[in-house]
Enzyme design. Sequence first.
Site, PDB file in Angstrom:
ATOM      1  N   HIS A   1      -7.679   4.299  -0.372  1.00 23.63           N
ATOM      2  CA  HIS A   1      -6.584   3.816  -1.216  1.00 23.63           C
ATOM      3  C   HIS A   1      -6.506   2.300  -1.094  1.00 23.63           C
ATOM      4  CE1 HIS A   1      -4.067   7.785  -1.351  1.00 23.63           C
ATOM      5  NE2 HIS A   1      -5.337   7.976  -1.683  1.00 23.63           N
TER       6      HIS A   1
ATOM      7  N   CYS B   1      -0.843   6.146   3.566  1.00 22.84           N
ATOM      8  CA  CYS B   1      -0.755   4.687   3.566  1.00 22.84           C
ATOM      9  C   CYS B   1       0.511   4.210   4.275  1.00 22.84           C
ATOM     10  CB  CYS B   1      -0.819   4.163   2.140  1.00 22.84           C
ATOM     11  SG  CYS B   1      -2.426   4.494   1.358  1.00 22.84           S
TER      12      CYS B   1
ATOM     13  N   CYS C   1       1.758   6.295  -0.433  1.00 16.87           N
ATOM     14  CA  CYS C   1       1.763   7.725  -0.113  1.00 16.87           C
ATOM     15  C   CYS C   1       1.978   7.890   1.390  1.00 16.87           C
ATOM     16  CB  CYS C   1       0.438   8.357  -0.537  1.00 16.87           C
ATOM     17  SG  CYS C   1      -0.970   7.825   0.474  1.00 16.87           S
TER      18      CYS C   1
ATOM     19  N   GLU D   1      -4.115   0.293  -0.310  1.00 15.18           N
ATOM     20  CA  GLU D   1      -3.462  -0.187   0.908  1.00 15.18           C
ATOM     21  C   GLU D   1      -4.398  -0.102   2.108  1.00 15.18           C
ATOM     22  OE1 GLU D   1      -2.379   2.131  -1.286  1.00 15.18           O
ATOM     23  OE2 GLU D   1      -0.226   2.429  -1.102  1.00 15.18           O
TER      24      GLU D   1
END
Length: 169
Positions: free
Chosen positions: A63, A96, A93, A65
């Site tokens: 992701h 993260c 999420c 992040e």
Amino acid sequence: MTHPSVAVGRAAEDERWMRAALECARAAKARGEVPVGAVLVCDGEVVSEGANANIQANDATVHAEMVALRGAHARTGERLLGGTTLYVTLEPCAMCAGAIVLARVDRVVFGAWDDKAGMAGSVGDILRHPRLNHHPEVQGGVLAAECADVLHGFFRDRRGSKELPAITD
């Protein structure tokens, strides 16, 4: 759904860096990735950037992040990232948010709310969970409409329909 608003006051700086995160998101979109971008900033300087790459990497953990955090760890040689602000175009999420807490990021600023997976106030709130030992300052909804539009456009183009994920502003 009404979302909580948190810190107020740094609007111009937050918008500046969110626009940089949006550029990362657009670069991800151009590669066929879900367009989420992140920029980690310390003392007015970019430490690291990231964009979703989990489709190309065939790895659910890539992701935006996570890419930005890993880049910062590699660049600085530091395990903890105190003094930093993470700008991300979509509410983090669970994965993260957990990594953000563990890395001790001081502040998280995000654009679009994610009513299906957001863990900064939408579905849950890992970033401010009272039993955890670190609580970054959180500001949601910065350039929310623009961030959501990038995501909506991606899914609309990909699905060829008007069915959109639950991303709100």
